[in-house]
Write a protein that holds these residues in place. Structure first.
Motif, PDB file in Angstrom:
ATOM      1  N   ALA A 101       0.871  -1.184   0.063  1.00  0.00           N
ATOM      2  CA  ALA A 101      -0.214  -0.009  -0.022  1.00  0.00           C
ATOM      3  C   ALA A 101       0.772   1.282   0.072  1.00  0.00           C
ATOM      4  N   LEU A 102       1.934   1.252   0.974  1.00  0.00           N
ATOM      5  CA  LEU A 102       2.779   2.321   0.847  1.00  0.00           C
ATOM      6  C   LEU A 102       3.254   2.766  -0.564  1.00  0.00           C
ATOM      7  N   ASP A 103       3.704   1.543  -1.199  1.00  0.00           N
ATOM      8  CA  ASP A 103       4.414   1.814  -2.491  1.00  0.00           C
ATOM      9  C   ASP A 103       3.397   2.513  -3.433  1.00  0.00           C
ATOM     10  N   GLN A 104       1.988   2.489  -3.315  1.00  0.00           N
ATOM     11  CA  GLN A 104       1.074   2.917  -4.101  1.00  0.00           C
ATOM     12  C   GLN A 104       0.517   4.364  -3.379  1.00  0.00           C
ATOM     13  N   LEU A 105       1.111   4.707  -2.263  1.00  0.00           N
ATOM     14  CA  LEU A 105       0.544   6.048  -1.843  1.00  0.00           C
ATOM     15  C   LEU A 105       1.207   7.169  -2.434  1.00  0.00           C
ATOM     16  N   PRO A 106       0.393   8.164  -2.767  1.00  0.00           N
ATOM     17  CA  PRO A 106       1.167   9.357  -3.439  1.00  0.00           C
ATOM     18  C   PRO A 106       1.426  10.208  -2.426  1.00  0.00           C
ATOM     19  N   ILE A 107       2.645  10.593  -2.429  1.00  0.00           N
ATOM     20  CA  ILE A 107       3.248  11.526  -1.370  1.00  0.00           C
ATOM     21  C   ILE A 107       3.945  12.690  -1.980  1.00  0.00           C
ATOM     22  N   LYS A 108       3.556  13.682  -1.571  1.00  0.00           N
ATOM     23  CA  LYS A 108       4.407  14.947  -1.745  1.00  0.00           C
ATOM     24  C   LYS A 108       5.252  15.199  -0.540  1.00  0.00           C
ATOM     25  N   TRP A 109       6.787  15.725  -1.182  1.00  0.00           N
ATOM     26  CA  TRP A 109       7.507  16.374  -0.218  1.00  0.00           C
ATOM     27  C   TRP A 109       8.063  17.716  -0.168  1.00  0.00           C
ATOM     28  N   ASN A 110       8.108  18.292   0.822  1.00  0.00           N
ATOM     29  CA  ASN A 110       8.887  19.645   0.699  1.00  0.00           C
ATOM     30  C   ASN A 110      10.349  19.136   1.157  1.00  0.00           C
ATOM     31  N   GLU A 111      11.270  19.137  -0.058  1.00  0.00           N
ATOM     32  CA  GLU A 111      12.675  18.651   0.087  1.00  0.00           C
ATOM     33  C   GLU A 111      13.419  19.653   1.024  1.00  0.00           C
ATOM     34  N   GLY A 112      13.099  20.906   1.254  1.00  0.00           N
ATOM     35  CA  GLY A 112      13.916  21.724   1.863  1.00  0.00           C
ATOM     36  C   GLY A 112      15.298  22.274   1.593  1.00  0.00           C
TER      37      GLY A 112
END
Ligand code: FES
Ligand code: FES
Lengths: 728, 193
Positions: free
Chosen positions: A277-288
Motif C-alpha cells: 500500500a505504501l508503494d502506491q501511496l501518493p506522497i508529496k515532499w517539501n525537500e527543504g
C-alpha cells in the motif's frame, strides 16, 4: 507464537528443566506484552547478577547487547569465573532498562559500542560474580555447620575444607540471597582463571541454526498490526501532503499516519500489505534546504578543508613540522579519500511498540537499552518510569543501533495512532539504505619529510571532513574540537598513534555536510589507518626502505605495537623470499584499547585480476576472554572492512543518498574472502576491545599488498570504483 | 485466494494475495519466521528456502508461481533435530555471529552439499553468494568442508559436542597462563582446559 519468552537463551539441556521448573527468575518467563512486577527481588536471586534455581541452573544477567560479537558469552564467562559455578548449568538473561532504572542502575551502562562490552564492564561483572560466590560460601558454611573461612566454592558446590562435605549451590541460593553482601571482594588472579581465556563455545548458537532465534523483525504479539514507513528521501525535508484515499481500500490496510513531520507510515494486517500500500501511496515532499546538494558540493567543501585555516583543530602535535618539512631531504605528498558507508545491518531497522496513555512498551534490537528507553519515553510523551524496552537479539548492529534510535521513536509515534494495539514497524532495505547514520566522509592531505637516511622525520596529516561527535554528542566537543576524529593518531590513551615521529602535526578541518553521520564499526580508525598506513608505505618507497624496517625505525617506544607487527611479519614470512606470485602489505594500529597488525597477501591471476589470498592478523587485547570469539571477530571485521574498501560508497544526489539496496551497495561474498590467520597474543594487564580494532588494518594492509603486486597506489575508495585494479 | 502449498512435509492452506512473495507467506501466514527478510530483491540470500530441493530466494518468488506439487522446505524443516550435517558442522564451529543471515546461509549450503557431497573451494565460491555482514565466511567455508566429512561418515557429531570449538587451524593463541614461553606456537587445541 504468543507465548514467547524474551530476554532468554538457554542451553539445549535447560529447555526442558527450565521451562517446567517453578521459581523461575523474572526475565526468563516474562511474557511478551505483559508488564511483570519489576523491582521485587526474586527469592533465588543471589544478587543482581546471579539467579540460581533449586535445580542448580544459574542465570547470569547481562546488560550489554548481543549483536553477534560474542560479548554475551564473554561476560557470562567472567561472572561464572568468579562465581565458581558449573559452566554446563549456565544460561543468561537481559534485565530491562526499566528494571535497571527502578534498581538504581544496578547493572551499570547498557551501551554496547566502541568495543566496550567487555572492557567497559569487566570489573563490576566479575565483582558481581565474586559477591554472589561470597554469599553462597557463607550460606553453604552455615548449612555445613562450618566457618565461611573454612569453606570454598568450586564447580557449583560449597565445600568444607575440613570435612570435605559439600552442598549444591541450588540448595543454598535462597539462603544466600538473605545474607548481607560483602562491601569488598578480591578478584581472582588472572593465573587462576579457568574460564576466562578459554575458547568456550557461545551460549547463543543453537537457536540460530534452526530458525528458532527470534529477532525484532520476527516478533509476533497477540493482536499485532504491521507498519511500513517512508521518510522524505532528502535529509531535512518534510511531508507536504499524501492522499490516503488511494490506499485505504487496499487489502488489510488499517490506517495511514504521518510520523513526525518527515515520514508517512501505512498500518495493515500484514507487513507485506502495508508495504504494498505504501508503494502506491501518493506522497508529496517539501525537500527543504538540502534539495540541491550534490556529491560534488561535498567534495568541494572537503577539498577546500585540506589547505584551509578555517575551523581547524589540532589533534596531536610535537616538534616543529613546518621546520622539519623545510629541512627534509625529501618531501612526499599525497591526498586520500574515504566515502560515506551505510551500516547495512543484515536485519533492517525495526521496533514494535504498544502505547496507551499511561504506559509504553517497546520490543527492539538495540545496542543501548537505556538510550532506546529514553527515545521511547520521549516519543510516548511519558516519563521513563512508565515505559520499558525489551531487548531482542540484534541482526547486526555495527553502531547503527547504538546512539540513533530513530526507528524506536517512529514505532512509538505509529503505535500512538492506535492506543493499546501493538504495532511492528519494519523498514525496507531501501529505507534502511537511504536513512542511515553514515560512516563519515573525509579526505586527508599527507605530507611527509624524510631525513638523509631515508627515514621519516616529519609528518603533517590534515584531515578534512565530517565529525560524528558534532552531530550526535555535541556536548563532547572540546572547544569545538572533536577529539575522536583523531582515533589511532592521538598522542596518548587507547587510540594513540603507533609511532614516535620527531615532528608531527595531525589536525582536522571540520566540514559537516547535511548527511547524518554515525559510529560505524571501527569508526574513524578506518579512514585514518587507510591514510596513515598507506602513506607510510609511500614514504618507505621514497626512502628506498622496506616497509617493515621503515616502521620499526619509528616504533622504538611502542613495544606493544611493534610486537604485533613483528608477529604478523614473522608468521607471514616477511623478508624471506615469498612464494611465487605472492605480494605482501603491512598495517598496524592501536584502537579501542587493543594493539593490532595485519599482513595481507595477494596474487594476480592470469586475467590480471587481484586475488586476496590471505591476511595474517595479530591482536593484543591485554586479556583475551575467549580466543575463538576473537578469531571470529577478526575475520568478520575483515569482511566488513574489505566490503567498504572494495565496494562500499554512498553518494549524494539532489540531497538524498543515491544507493538503495545491495545491488548498488554491494558486500563482499565468500568468493572474495581471503583466508584469515589470527594470532591472539594477550600480554596481560589491560582490557582491550576486539570487535573493531582489526577492521582498521584490513584495508591498508590489502592496499599496500595490491601496490606491491600491481604498482598501483589506490588513494580513493572504494577501489572497484576509483581505480582500474580488478578484483578476482 | 485460498491456496494449498506443501511446506515442510505438510500440505497447508494459505489465503494470501497471489502476488505475495513466498517469503511473506511463510513469515506472516504460516508463522515460519526462520526465513529472513534482508533485501527483497534476490541480492542477499537471507530468504533462501528449498523448492523441490533447489535453493530459491523466496523474496522474489510469488505465491502464484508455486504449485501444490512442489515441496517447499524452510530452515524449520531442514532436519528433525537440528542435525543436518551443515547444522552439526555449524554447531561444532560456532559459525553464526548475529545469526540473521544464517537461515539462508545454511539452506544455501545444505542445498550445495545435497547436490555435491564433497564441494571444492571453487564450488563453494561459485555457488554460495549469500551476504553476511558479520562476516562469518571463514567458518562457513570450514563448515561446508566439515559437513562433507560428517556426511561421509568420516567425523561424527558426538566428538564435536564439546564446550570448545573445533576451529583450530586458523588461530594461534599465546596463552599467558600456559606459563613457560609466551611465544610458543600453541594452537589453542593444546591449551584446552
Ligand atoms: S531477502 Fe531475498 S535475497 Fe535478500
Ligand atoms: S551472522 Fe550476522 S549477518 Fe551473517
Amino acid at each position: 507464537m504468543s507465548t514467547h519468552t524474551i530476554a532468554v537463551s538457554r542451553r539445549r539441556f535447560l529447555i526442558s528443566t527450565g521451562a517446567a521448573g517453578a521459581g523461575l527468575s523474572l526475565g526468563m518467563m516474562l511474557p511478551i506484552g505483559a508488564h511483570a512486577a519489576k523491582s521485587e527481588k526474586q527469592p533465588d536471586e543471589v544478587n543482581a547478577w546471579v539467579v540460581i534455581h533449586p535445580d542448580d541452573t544459574v542465570v547470569v544477567r547481562i546488560a550489554r547487547s548481543e549483536m553477534g560479537q560474542g560479548t554475551l558469552t564473554g561476560l557470562v564467562q567472567m561472572v561464572a569465573e568468579e562465581l565458581e559455578c558449573n559452566w554446563d548449568n549456565v544460561s543468561w538473561e537481559y534485565p530491562t532498562p526499566g528494571q535497571s532504572l527502578e534498581r538504581n542502575r544496578v547493572w551499570g551502562n547498557f551501551s554496547t559500542g566502541g568495543s566496550q562490552g567487555i572492557r567497559g564492564s569487566e570489573k563490576y561483572v566479575r565483582e558481581g560474580g565474586a559477591i554472589a560466590r561470597t554469599l553462597l560460601v557463607e550460606a553453604g558454611a552455615n548449612k555445613l555447620k562450618d566457618k565461611p573461612a573454612d569453606c570454598y566454592a568450586e564447580n557449583g558446590y560449597v565445600i568444607s575444607k575440613r570435612s570435605k562435605k559439600k552442598v549444591r549451590f541450588g540448595e543454598i541460593a535462597s539462603d544466600a540471597a538473605q545474607l548481607v553482601p560483602p562491601t569488598e571482594v578480591t578478584l581472582k588472579d588472572p593465573k587462576d582463571w579457568k574460564l576466562i581465556g578459554k575458547p568456550i563455545k557461545r551460549l547463543d548458537t543453537q537457536d540460530k541454526l534452526n530458525g528458532k532465534q527470534v529477532y525484532g523483525a520476527d516478533l509476533k504479539l497477540p493482536g499485532m498490526l504491521n507498519a511500513s514507513i517512508k521518510a522524505c528521501p532528502v535529509f531535512g525535508g518534510t511531508v507536504a501532503s499524501f492522499d490516503e484515499s488511494k490506499v485505504m481500500k487496499l487489502p488489510g490496510v488499517k490506517s495511514v499516519v504521518k510520523v513526525d513531520d518527515n515520514a508517512v507510515a501505512v498500518i495493515a494486517d500484514t507487513w507485506w500489505q502495508a508495504k504494498t500500500a505504501l508503494d502506491q501511496l501518493p506522497i508529496k515532499w517539501n525537500e527543504g534546504p538540502n534539495a540541491n546538494v550534490s556529491q560534488a558540493d561535498i567534495e568541494k567543501s572537503l577539498t577546500e578543508g585540506l589547505t584551509s585555516d578555517k575551523d581547524v583543530f589540532v589533534g596531536n602535535e610535537n616538534g616543529d613540522v613546518n621546520a622539519g618539512l623545510k629541512s627534509a631531504a625529501k618531501v612526499v605528498e599525497a591526498t586520500y579519500h574515504y566515502p560515506y558507508q551505510n551500516h547495512a545491518t543484515m536485519e533492517p531497522m525495526n521496533a514494535t511498540a504498544k502505547w496507551t496513555k499511561d504506559r509504553c512498551e517497546v520490543w527492539c534490537p538495540t545496542q543501548n537499552g537505556e538510550t532506546a528507553l529514553a527515545a521511547a519515553a520521549d516519543a510516548a510523551g511519558l516519563p521513563q518510569e512508565q515505559c520499558d524496552v525489551y531487548k531482542i537479539h540484534l541482526g547486526g548492529g555495527f553502531g547503527r543501533r547504538a546512539s540513533s534510535h530513530d526507528y524506536v521513536r517512529q514505532s512509538v509515534l505509529i503505535a500512538k495512532a492506535m492506543p493499546g494495539t501493538p504495532i511492528k514497524l519494519l523498514w525496507t532495505r531501501e529505507e534502511d539504505m537511504q536513512h542511515g547514520h553514515y560512516h563519515p566522509v573525509t579526505k586527508a592531505r599527507m605530507v611527509g619529510g624524510l631525513n638523509k637516511e631515508g627515514y621519516l622525520d616529519s609528518l603533517h596529516m590534515r584531515i578534512s571532513g565530517q565529525s560524528i561527535v558534532a552531530a550526535i554528542f555535541p556536548n563532547f566537543l572540546k572547544d569545538g574540537k572533536d577529539p575522536f576524529v583523531f582515533q589511532g593518531m592521538m598522542a596518548e590513551g587507547d587510540q594513540a598513534i603507533s609511532y614516535g615521529i620527531k615532528n608531527l602535526l595531525v589536525d582536522h578541518a571540520m566540514r559537516n555536510p547535511h548527511v547524518p553521520p554515525g559510529f560505524w564499526r571501527g569508526v574513524n580508525a578506518n579512514q585514518n589507518m587507510v591514510y596513515m598506513e598507506s602513506f607510510l608505505d609511500e614514504l618507505a618507497e621514497a626512502g628506498s626502505k622496506d616497509p617493515l624496517d621503515f616502521r620499526r625505525n619509528l616504533m622504538k617506544d611502542h613495544p606493544k605495537s611493534l610486537a604485533v607487527l613483528e608477529a604478523v611479519a614473522k608468521k607471514s614470512g616477511w623478508g624471506q623470499k615469498s612464494p611465487k606470485g605472492i605480494h605482501r602489505g603491512l598495517a598496524v594500529c592501536n584502537a579501542f584499547g587493543s594493539y593490532v597488525a595485519a599482513c595481507a597477501e595477494v596474487s594476480v591471476d592470469k586475467s590480471g585480476a587481484v586475488v586476496l589470498e590471505r591476511i595474517v592478523a595479530a591482536t593484543d587485547p591485554g586479556h583475551a576472554v575467549n580466543p575463538q570469539q576473537i578469531e571470529a571477530q577478526v575475520s568478520g571485521s575483515f569482511v566488513y572492512g574489505l566490503s567498504a574498501m572494495l565496494y562500499g560508497e554512498c553518494t549524494v544526489k539532489d540531497g538524498h543518498i543515491e544507493q538503495s539496496n545491495f545491488h548498488d551497495f554491494p558486500s563482499l561474498k565468500i568468493a572474495q574472502m581471503p583466508k584469515v590467520d589470527t594470532i591472539v597474543m594477550p600480554s596481560g594487564g589491560f582490557w582491550g576491545g576486539v570487535g573493531e580494532p582489526t577492521i582498521a588494518v584490513a584495508a591498508p594492509a590489502v592496499l599496500n599488498a595490491i601496490y606491491a603486486a600491481t604498482g598501483k597506489r589506490v588513494r580513493q575508495l572504494p577501489l572497484t570504483k576509483y581505480s582500474d585494479v580488478k578484483i578476482a | 485466494m485460498a491456496k494449498k502449498i506443501h511446506v515442510n512435509g505438510k500440505l497447508v492452506t494459505v489465503s494470501a494475495d497471489d502476488a505475495t512473495p513466498l517469503l511473506w507467506v511463510l513469515r506472516e501466514h504460516l508463522e515460519l519466521t526462520g526465513t529472513k527478510f534482508g533485501c527483497g530483491i534476490a541480492q542477499c540470500g537471507a530468504c533462501t528456502v528449498h523448492l523441490d530441493g533447489q535453493p530459491v530466494r523466496s523474496c522474489v518468488y510469488p505465491l502464484s508461481a508455486i504449485t501444490e506439487n512442489q515441496k517447499i522446505t524452510t530452515i524449520e524443516g531442514l532436519s528433525e533435530d537440528t542435525n543436518h550435517p551443515i547444522q552439526q558442522a555449524w554447531a561444532a564451529l560456532d559459525t553464526p555471529q548475529c545469526g540473521y543471515c544464517q537461515s539462508g546461509m545454511i539452506m544455501a549450503c545444505a542445498a550445495l552439499l545435497d547436490s555435491n557431497p564433497n564441494p571444492s573451494d571453487d564450488d563453494i565460491n561459485s555457488t554460495i553468494t549469500n551476504i553476511c555482514r558479520c562476516g562469518t565466511f571463514q567458518r562457513v567455508r570450514e563448515g561446508i568442508h566439515l559437513a562433507a566429512e560428517i556426511k561421509a561418515g568420516k567425523k561424527v557429531a558426538k566428538e564435536m559436542n564439546s564446550e570448545q570449538t573445533e576451529t583450530t587451524n586458523a588461530v594461534e593463541f599465546f596463552d599467558p597462563n600456559a606459563a613457560s614461553e609466551q611465544s610458543s606456537n600453541a594452537l589453542y587445541t593444546e591449551v584446552k582446559a
